[in-house]
Design a protein around this motif. Structure first.
Motif, PDB file in Angstrom:
ATOM      1  N   UNK A 108       0.828 -11.888   0.992  1.00 40.76           N
ATOM      2  CA  UNK A 108       0.563 -10.474   0.773  1.00 40.76           C
ATOM      3  C   UNK A 108       1.712  -9.658   1.322  1.00 40.76           C
ATOM      4  N   UNK A 109       2.380  -8.950   0.462  1.00 43.66           N
ATOM      5  CA  UNK A 109       3.522  -8.161   0.929  1.00 43.66           C
ATOM      6  C   UNK A 109       3.228  -6.690   0.811  1.00 43.66           C
ATOM      7  N   UNK A 110       3.369  -5.973   1.930  1.00 48.25           N
ATOM      8  CA  UNK A 110       3.236  -4.503   1.886  1.00 48.25           C
ATOM      9  C   UNK A 110       4.611  -3.943   1.597  1.00 48.25           C
ATOM     10  N   UNK A 111       4.786  -3.294   0.431  1.00 46.83           N
ATOM     11  CA  UNK A 111       6.101  -2.836  -0.022  1.00 46.83           C
ATOM     12  C   UNK A 111       6.715  -1.771   0.862  1.00 46.83           C
ATOM     13  N   UNK A 112       8.016  -1.565   0.649  1.00 47.80           N
ATOM     14  CA  UNK A 112       8.747  -0.566   1.423  1.00 47.80           C
ATOM     15  C   UNK A 112       8.187   0.802   1.143  1.00 47.80           C
ATOM     16  N   UNK A 113       8.068   1.626   2.197  1.00 46.02           N
ATOM     17  CA  UNK A 113       7.498   2.938   2.015  1.00 46.02           C
ATOM     18  C   UNK A 113       8.523   4.001   2.369  1.00 46.02           C
ATOM     19  N   UNK A 114       8.153   5.291   2.133  1.00 48.76           N
ATOM     20  CA  UNK A 114       9.052   6.409   2.368  1.00 48.76           C
ATOM     21  C   UNK A 114       9.518   6.441   3.800  1.00 48.76           C
ATOM     22  N   UNK A 115      10.683   7.082   3.997  1.00 50.79           N
ATOM     23  CA  UNK A 115      11.264   7.272   5.318  1.00 50.79           C
ATOM     24  C   UNK A 115      11.523   5.966   6.039  1.00 50.79           C
ATOM     25  N   UNK A 116      11.858   4.953   5.277  1.00 51.76           N
ATOM     26  CA  UNK A 116      12.256   3.703   5.903  1.00 51.76           C
ATOM     27  C   UNK A 116      11.119   2.841   6.390  1.00 51.76           C
TER      28      UNK A 116
ATOM     29  N   UNK B 110       4.707  -7.441  -5.079  1.00 55.64           N
ATOM     30  CA  UNK B 110       5.009  -6.032  -5.369  1.00 55.64           C
ATOM     31  C   UNK B 110       3.947  -5.398  -6.245  1.00 55.64           C
ATOM     32  N   UNK B 111       3.532  -6.113  -7.259  1.00 57.23           N
ATOM     33  CA  UNK B 111       2.552  -5.542  -8.176  1.00 57.23           C
ATOM     34  C   UNK B 111       1.218  -5.264  -7.485  1.00 57.23           C
ATOM     35  N   UNK B 112       0.829  -6.145  -6.599  1.00 55.69           N
ATOM     36  CA  UNK B 112      -0.467  -5.998  -5.937  1.00 55.69           C
ATOM     37  C   UNK B 112      -0.413  -5.004  -4.784  1.00 55.69           C
ATOM     38  N   UNK B 113       0.662  -5.056  -3.989  1.00 55.76           N
ATOM     39  CA  UNK B 113       0.689  -4.282  -2.760  1.00 55.76           C
ATOM     40  C   UNK B 113       1.626  -3.079  -2.741  1.00 55.76           C
ATOM     41  N   UNK B 114       2.356  -2.864  -3.820  1.00 54.63           N
ATOM     42  CA  UNK B 114       3.301  -1.747  -3.830  1.00 54.63           C
ATOM     43  C   UNK B 114       2.592  -0.404  -3.669  1.00 54.63           C
ATOM     44  N   UNK B 115       3.303   0.528  -3.046  1.00 60.33           N
ATOM     45  CA  UNK B 115       2.783   1.884  -2.896  1.00 60.33           C
ATOM     46  C   UNK B 115       2.647   2.502  -4.284  1.00 60.33           C
TER      47      UNK B 115
ATOM     48  N   UNK C 263      -7.883 -14.127  -6.923  1.00 60.99           N
ATOM     49  CA  UNK C 263      -8.426 -13.220  -7.937  1.00 60.99           C
ATOM     50  C   UNK C 263      -8.224 -11.806  -7.412  1.00 60.99           C
ATOM     51  N   UNK C 264      -7.631 -10.948  -8.231  1.00 64.50           N
ATOM     52  CA  UNK C 264      -7.367  -9.570  -7.824  1.00 64.50           C
ATOM     53  C   UNK C 264      -7.925  -8.602  -8.862  1.00 64.50           C
ATOM     54  N   UNK C 265      -8.757  -7.673  -8.405  1.00 67.32           N
ATOM     55  CA  UNK C 265      -9.254  -6.607  -9.277  1.00 67.32           C
ATOM     56  C   UNK C 265      -8.436  -5.353  -8.990  1.00 67.32           C
ATOM     57  N   UNK C 266      -7.842  -4.781 -10.041  1.00 69.79           N
ATOM     58  CA  UNK C 266      -7.058  -3.549  -9.934  1.00 69.79           C
ATOM     59  C   UNK C 266      -7.925  -2.387 -10.392  1.00 69.79           C
TER      60      UNK C 266
END
Length: 240
Positions: free
Chosen positions: A24-32, A197-202, A228-231
């Protein structure tokens, strides 16, 4: 789902626990600010002989999120923001009418070893929310995890793979409000090629991810091979 494992290791799994996740990757967010979560499944003190299969699912697994994370960033409107959104409030109950799900929330956090503490393995009707991320209804992708089964049998997200697009998911929140999400798709991903990225991106709008284990049960690894992922996206809200 499954339990603990040292961050970054995927092939060999050791575990203590019950049912859920993968990288599970939490993508890069604003302000670094950035967030990297590795959502993995492992199975520990559970006998590697799975319980009788309900439907196509067999054996217990535990949800686990590993890795480092940044402090949750405040929700701030921006020019790119789209769709409805709500102020931050802790989720208290999840209801999915089409699957007869009605479960309370546990708050999930990253432990000292860098792993996300999963929902209790002995409670089959409990979902977990990653409290270090977006709250359901806020702008961004809120992460909710649940076991597909436990050491005692089927669990809250056993039927998640059968959730249909257009179905609604209601989340009651501590401020008395209700966030209603509409399901866009339900997909199964190999844990070996999980689309972080698709699952956890901001996201610029308020979205929700419901995650559990799925696919074949690998007896050797004591783990399910898929997630299994529900979007879903925020469709409407009611104030408290």
């Amino acid at each position: 789902m499954a339990a603990s494992q040292s961050p970054g290791s995927t092939p060999s799994r050791t575990a203590p626990g019950t049912t859920l996740g993968r990288a599970l990757m939490w993508p890069a967010m604003a302000a670094g600010l950035g967030m990297l979560l590795i959502y993995n499944s492992i199975n520990p003190s559970v006998d590697d002989k799975p319980p009788p299969p309900p439907a196509t699912i067999v054996a217990p697994v535990v949800p686990e999120i590993l890795g480092s994370h940044a402090a949750p960033r405040p929700v701030t409107p921006s020019a790119s923001a789209v769709g409805p959104a709500m102020a931050r409030s802790v989720p208290t109950r999840l209801q999915v009418p089409s699957l007869a799900i009605n479960a309370p929330f546990a708050e999930l956090s990253i432990g000292p070893t860098g792993q996300l503490n999963p929902p209790p393995p002995n409670d089959s009707n409990l979902v977990g929310w990653f409290k270090g991320g977006v709250a359901p209804g806020e702008r961004g992708a809120s992460i909710v995890a649940g076991h597909v089964d436990t050491t005692t049998g089927p669990a809250v997200f056993l039927q998640l793979q059968f959730l249909k697009p257009g179905s609604t998911v209601d989340i009651m929140r501590a401020d008395g409000s209700v966030a209603t999400f509409k399901v866009d798709s339900v997909e199964t991903f190999s844990k070996a090629k999980f689309p972080d990225k698709r699952v956890y991106a901001d996201t610029p709008d308020a979205q929700l991810r419901l995650i559990t284990c799925g696919g074949p049960y690998n007896r050797a690894a004591k783990d399910y091979e898929d997630n299994v992922v529900a979007f879903a996206h925020l469709d409407s809200s009611k104030s408290g």
